[in-house]
Design an enzyme around this catalytic site. Sequence first.
Site: not given
Length: 373
Positions: A141, A322
Amino acid sequence: MQLNSKTVTGVLLTVLILGVLYWYLFQPFRLVPERTQLAPDNGLGVAPPRAGGALGNRLVRLCPEALCRCAPLDNLSNSDFHLVAPDHLLYKQPSIVQGRTDVVTVTPWLAPVIWEGTFNPLLLDSIYKLKNITIAATVFAVGKYIRFLKDFLVTAEKHFFTGFGVHIYVFTDRVDEVPHVQMAPGRQLMVISVPSSNRWQEISARRMELVRTLIEEKLRDHVDYIFCLDVDSQFHGRWGTESLGGLVAVIHPGYYRDDRSKFPYERRPESRAYVAPGEGDFYYCGGAFGGLLQEVHQLVKICHSNFLDDAKNNIEAAWQEESHLNRYMWINKPSKVLSPEYLWQDFKPINPEVRIIRFSGVTKNYAEIRPNA
């Protein structure tokens, strides 16, 4: 007493056979094919094949002490393989001729693909309750992404491994803004301060390194499984023991119906995240993956190393961690694959085969929340 030639020959042959057996059983070393060793520095998680075939043709000396260095059999982890159910547990009879026919439920390498209707929650939870397992989850976050943390935590309390020991690790540069969320007994929230960044790509790429450090310094002796999840997501339904496995991947909801030629793999051969045209199984999410602690540790270690190698050559993979994750899982096949139920996208209409949304990325304005979008 004289011995005839046949008797002498028989005696000599018997001695010779006994001698060979003695040499074979009690020699100080054995000749065995040299095994392929793990070579993390090649960026694949596996070693390249040796000359003469996958195992090679060379022979090595193996002393008796080396033969005894394996871990005792009773110390081997059985967390993923020996599934013990409680006695007299009642549940619906399983079938091998009835079930989901609208989706594929097993990969070509025989890993299960988890969809609603392919597992029994009561049975699985009962099995894993006996193991007294602990699951960790990491979430980042950083910057304005802090706004998504409360909904992530509140919904995780309702749906993510409810009834099990869960440790959630929040990495943030805004420690004072972490919301207070009441955690159930046996569940903990830990906050780890990290520096901010002016590029969201750097935040994304840094996750592999930070997860590796977390595993090595804090989790090694305290956690069985770990999942790495995106904070800008919410839980809507059960995410539980059906997702446990050695190396666990989640199918990306944006590409699961597409031909692999359309997958956004890293296509530059000079990158360590490279996947060549015609290669690849599925396109996996970077926003949700996990598995046994030691398996995830190997994944993040290799991906971080490959990212550093790319950086030395001024290369940034198309989709940062990713892209490296997809390269790794092309070579190191996941042992369990979670369907797009486990990371849908809120802006997408729900396809007929998706009977439940368990976890989804919320709709957002990237230009507003990413520092350099």
